[in-house]
Motif scaffolding. Structure first.
Motif, PDB file in Angstrom:
ATOM      1  N   PRO A 292       0.810  -1.220   0.000  1.00 20.14           N
ATOM      2  CA  PRO A 292       0.000   0.000   0.000  1.00 20.14           C
ATOM      3  C   PRO A 292       0.847   1.275   0.000  1.00 20.14           C
ATOM      4  O   PRO A 292       0.361   2.328  -0.424  1.00 20.14           O
ATOM      5  N   GLN A 293       2.096   1.181   0.446  1.00 16.34           N
ATOM      6  CA  GLN A 293       2.958   2.359   0.506  1.00 16.34           C
ATOM      7  C   GLN A 293       3.874   2.494  -0.710  1.00 16.34           C
ATOM      8  O   GLN A 293       4.692   3.408  -0.776  1.00 16.34           O
ATOM      9  N   THR A 294       3.731   1.603  -1.683  1.00 17.09           N
ATOM     10  CA  THR A 294       4.572   1.678  -2.887  1.00 17.09           C
ATOM     11  C   THR A 294       4.234   2.920  -3.697  1.00 17.09           C
ATOM     12  O   THR A 294       3.070   3.208  -3.948  1.00 17.09           O
ATOM     13  N   GLY A 295       5.269   3.661  -4.096  1.00 15.51           N
ATOM     14  CA  GLY A 295       5.069   4.830  -4.942  1.00 15.51           C
ATOM     15  C   GLY A 295       5.760   4.646  -6.287  1.00 15.51           C
ATOM     16  O   GLY A 295       6.807   3.996  -6.369  1.00 15.51           O
ATOM     17  N   PHE A 296       5.186   5.202  -7.322  1.00 13.20           N
ATOM     18  CA  PHE A 296       5.790   5.198  -8.660  1.00 13.20           C
ATOM     19  C   PHE A 296       5.666   6.599  -9.252  1.00 13.20           C
ATOM     20  O   PHE A 296       4.670   7.304  -9.005  1.00 13.20           O
ATOM     21  N   ASP A 297       6.640   6.971 -10.037  1.00 13.52           N
ATOM     22  CA  ASP A 297       6.584   8.272 -10.705  1.00 13.52           C
ATOM     23  C   ASP A 297       5.436   8.325 -11.710  1.00 13.52           C
ATOM     24  O   ASP A 297       5.084   7.318 -12.318  1.00 13.52           O
ATOM     25  N   CYS A 298       4.891   9.531 -11.885  1.00 12.94           N
ATOM     26  CA  CYS A 298       3.908   9.756 -12.956  1.00 12.94           C
ATOM     27  C   CYS A 298       4.698  10.041 -14.227  1.00 12.94           C
ATOM     28  O   CYS A 298       4.799  11.186 -14.680  1.00 12.94           O
TER      29      CYS A 298
ATOM     30  N   PRO B 190       2.363  10.309  -6.825  1.00 13.97           N
ATOM     31  CA  PRO B 190       1.590   9.211  -6.222  1.00 13.97           C
ATOM     32  C   PRO B 190       2.471   8.343  -5.343  1.00 13.97           C
ATOM     33  O   PRO B 190       2.980   7.302  -5.764  1.00 13.97           O
ATOM     34  N   SER B 191       2.633   8.764  -4.097  1.00 16.10           N
ATOM     35  CA  SER B 191       3.565   8.084  -3.194  1.00 16.10           C
ATOM     36  C   SER B 191       2.974   6.840  -2.551  1.00 16.10           C
ATOM     37  O   SER B 191       3.690   6.095  -1.886  1.00 16.10           O
ATOM     38  N   ASN B 192       1.668   6.603  -2.720  1.00 19.08           N
ATOM     39  CA  ASN B 192       1.048   5.381  -2.207  1.00 19.08           C
ATOM     40  C   ASN B 192      -0.185   5.070  -3.042  1.00 19.08           C
ATOM     41  O   ASN B 192      -0.599   5.866  -3.894  1.00 19.08           O
ATOM     42  N   VAL B 193      -0.797   3.926  -2.761  1.00 17.07           N
ATOM     43  CA  VAL B 193      -1.911   3.481  -3.601  1.00 17.07           C
ATOM     44  C   VAL B 193      -3.128   4.386  -3.442  1.00 17.07           C
ATOM     45  O   VAL B 193      -3.880   4.611  -4.400  1.00 17.07           O
ATOM     46  N   GLY B 194      -3.337   4.950  -2.250  1.00 19.28           N
ATOM     47  CA  GLY B 194      -4.480   5.819  -2.034  1.00 19.28           C
ATOM     48  C   GLY B 194      -4.451   7.044  -2.925  1.00 19.28           C
ATOM     49  O   GLY B 194      -5.452   7.407  -3.556  1.00 19.28           O
ATOM     50  N   ILE B 195      -3.285   7.680  -3.009  1.00 19.77           N
ATOM     51  CA  ILE B 195      -3.142   8.869  -3.853  1.00 19.77           C
ATOM     52  C   ILE B 195      -3.261   8.483  -5.325  1.00 19.77           C
ATOM     53  O   ILE B 195      -3.877   9.195  -6.127  1.00 19.77           O
ATOM     54  N   ALA B 196      -2.683   7.336  -5.689  1.00 17.05           N
ATOM     55  CA  ALA B 196      -2.732   6.888  -7.087  1.00 17.05           C
ATOM     56  C   ALA B 196      -4.172   6.654  -7.543  1.00 17.05           C
ATOM     57  O   ALA B 196      -4.549   7.026  -8.662  1.00 17.05           O
ATOM     58  N   ILE B 197      -4.989   6.046  -6.671  1.00 17.46           N
ATOM     59  CA  ILE B 197      -6.391   5.812  -7.027  1.00 17.46           C
ATOM     60  C   ILE B 197      -7.155   7.126  -7.079  1.00 17.46           C
ATOM     61  O   ILE B 197      -7.949   7.365  -7.994  1.00 17.46           O
ATOM     62  N   LYS B 198      -6.919   7.989  -6.107  1.00 18.71           N
ATOM     63  CA  LYS B 198      -7.610   9.275  -6.086  1.00 18.71           C
ATOM     64  C   LYS B 198      -7.323  10.081  -7.344  1.00 18.71           C
ATOM     65  O   LYS B 198      -8.229  10.683  -7.935  1.00 18.71           O
TER      66      LYS B 198
END
Length: 614
Positions: free
Chosen positions: A331-337, A351-359
């Motif tokens: 859940p804390q995995t981040g990937f560059d945009c 998107p530093s975690n899955v929550g931000i990536a989904i949002k």
């Protein structure tokens, strides 16, 4: 003299042989062979099949949707028709001359002494206009029977309709007990539950004379059997919610599917454009059916079950859950945009975690999530590694009910597509392909396709934290429950804790500041919503808009998927439509300050496009 005596014995032997032959034949006919007796019985016995009352259909609150009403068939015995005034007869029935002549020809072919239908499905009003004049037309009588009628203008695709059985169906073992002229469920619930709705036929035997005139019961009804009425269907449909959804989808193409997550019961299924179920009943039904069939908007096409669309960004939820279960991300995995991988539709924070990536619905993030799941070094050959990784990823995705039929209680369902390595081998005519060939699957595009029912079921599965019941329309048959297959729980093989990791991100999509689905928020009426927007690429015109969600987020009672063709961004059109449907179901009404959305959403889909452009 001896010669004459010999001839006398020969003649006697011949007569004896002939007599013996006739005697044996008569014994066979009268004692052993029953065919002649049967033929005689057919001339004196009439077998009358009693068709039972067809079961009724109700919504989840007990409101009657489908009932039986009396209709009338004009019957004709050709032998009794005398000096027919064809012109007056046609004027009375308001039928073309050629149609009446053809009907009489068919009746004579069937039988000259038995009654057969000339005109079917006469209403009570139509009967009243002709009944008093029938005495002027010997050979014509009225036969009453029960036919389907609808107490709702909605839900036509799900209810289906009843029609005359076809010669092809009569050849099927399933319809072995049916006869020409019988009525049978053609599609929808009427077809799927034909056995339960039809009931059991009864038979009466009547004595008749050579002209077919009834002379009373055969052996006082000793061999008669009573018919048994069909069982009623109690559906899970909320007809008021269904009606509201069809109103919102007017002038659009697409679907709405709403499911109760804890039971799999379908609350509403809207296919747009739609039609009224009563169109396919009564006299002239065939002509009206052909008009619907030839309509370019395809109102007969059941989009939630038969249309395959790319799921768009809604699929990112499934992609993430599969990767979390495989352990390739946390859940804390981040990937560059990273736009060099795939273009992102939004400018947003890292998107530093899955929550931000989904949002933020970050495309490059989920590109890299799927890449981590597929490319795991299963082979030193990079092409073979991609093939093995995709096959493993596909198996886990299909556990969510994708790529095959879910098994809903309507036969027209199709399965969608989750492409396999073999699919790409065949399409590309080579096994030398890699992850870059299939990366579009990571964002719900490319060859991936799902149905509207599957989209809603994804949300029901997330709402339940990893399990679902097969979606179904009927919650009760007669005094019992649903069919057994709709009480079996299906798990998707993902740990419940992973759902807890992504649901806060889905809530942020709707209720968080700057979320892509903020137009679906119901916080102002005290309801939390978890959802995901989607904008589905369409190479033949404007993009399609989609949104899927469930509410309340902490105790889900409704899961929903909305898809509007050529309406652009899902957050602008599909999201507010879903929010109105959820509010309608959960509160029973729409808050006055939210009714502005109703006016907005009842306009054609092109209006959303114009707003998005400006």
């Amino acid at each position: 003299m001896q010669y004459l005596e010999g001839r006398r014995f020969v003649v006697m032997a011949i007569f004896l042989a002939v007599a013996l032959t006739f005697g044996v034949r008569l014994f066979y006919i009268q004692v052993l062979d029953g065919s002649y007796k049967l033929a005689a019985d057919r001339n004196t016995l009439q077998r009358i099949v009693q068709v039972p009352y067809r079961g009724l259909i109700y919504d989840r609150k007990g409101q009657l949707l489908v009932q039986n009403t009396p209709v009338y068939d004009l019957m004709v015995v050709p032998r009794e028709v005398k000096q027919l005034d064809t012109l007056r007869f046609c004027e009375l029935l308001q039928l073309p001359l050629e149609e009446v002549r053809e009907g009489l020809k068919v009746a004579r072919t069937f039988s000259r002494v038995k009654a057969s239908p000339l005109v079917q499905n006469l209403s009570t009003a139509e009967l009243a206009t002709i009944q008093d004049n029938l005495m002027d037309f010997p050979g014509f009588t009225i036969k009453a029977r029960m036919a389907r009628s609808y107490r709702t203008e909605n839900m036509a695709h799900a209810l289906g309709y009843v029609g005359s059985i076809t010669p092809k169906l009569l050849e099927s073992e399933r319809f072995a007990k049916y006869m020409p002229g019988d009525f049978v469920g053609v599609n929808g619930l009427e077809s799927f539950y034909e056995t339960q709705l039809m009931g059991r036929r009864g038979v009466q035997y009547r004595m008749v004379n050579v002209r077919g005139i009834e002379k009373g019961a055969f052996r006082n009804g000793e061999f008669d059997t009573l018919s048994v009425a069909g069982q009623d269907l109690h559906t899970s449909i909320d007809i008021e919610l269904q009606k509201y959804g069809e109103m919102l989808m007017k002038n659009k193409r697409g679907y709405i599917v709403a499911i109760e997550p804890k039971t799999g019961e379908i609350l509403a299924m809207v296919s747009a454009p739609a039609y009224e179920p009563s169109i396919l009943t009564g006299k002239g039904m065939g002509n009206r059916y052909m008009a619907l069939q030839n309509d370019t908007t395809k109102p007969l096409f059941n989009r939630p079950l038969m249309a395959k669309y790319s799921p768009g960004s809604v699929f990112k939820v499934v992609n993430e859950l599969v990767a979390l279960q495989m352990g390739v991300v946390t859940p804390q995995t981040g990937f560059d945009c990273n736009w060099k991988l795939v273009r992102c539709t939004h400018r947003h924070e890292y998107p530093s975690n899955v929550g931000i990536a989904i949002k933020q619905s970050c495309n490059p993030y989920f590109y890299q999530v799927m890449r981590a799941a597929v490319l795991r070094g299963r082979s030193t050959n990079r092409f073979e590694d991609s093939r093995l990784g995709l096959a493993d990823w596909r198996r886990k995705v299909m556990a969510f009910g994708l790529g095959d039929k879910l098994g809903v209680d309507i036969r027209s369902e199709i399965g969608g597509l989750v492409p396999s390595p073999e699919y790409y081998d065949k399409r590309l005519k080579t096994r030398r392909w890699n992850y870059k060939t299939v990366y579009s699957l990571s964002i719900g595009q490319g060859e991936l396709s799902v149905t509207g029912l599957q989209m809603a079921n994804i949300m029901a599965t997330v709402a339940n934290r990893g399990w679902y019941y097969t979606p179904h329309f009927v919650r009760g048959i007669g005094n019992g429950g649903p069919l057994p297959q709709f009480t079996e729980r299906h798990t998707v093989g993902v740990d419940p804790m992973h759902f807890e990791s992504i649901i806060p991100g889905m809530q942020a999509v709707v209720d968080g500041r700057g979320g892509t689905g903020e137009n679906a928020s119901l916080l102002d009426v005290g309801i939390s919503v978890a959802g995901k927007t989607g904008t589905v690429q369409n190479y033949h015109g404007e993009d399609h808009a989609t949104f899927a969600a469930f509410a309340p987020a902490e105790d889900p009672k409704i899961a929903i998927a909305v898809f509007i063709e050529n309406a652009g961004f899902g957050g602008s059109s599909a999201a507010p439509m879903a929010s109105l449907m959820m509010e309608k179901y959960l509160r029973g009404r729409i808050a006055p300050w939210r009714k502005r959305w109703e006016d907005w959403l009842q306009s054609p889909a092109e209006r959303f496009i114009r707003r998005r452009r400006h």
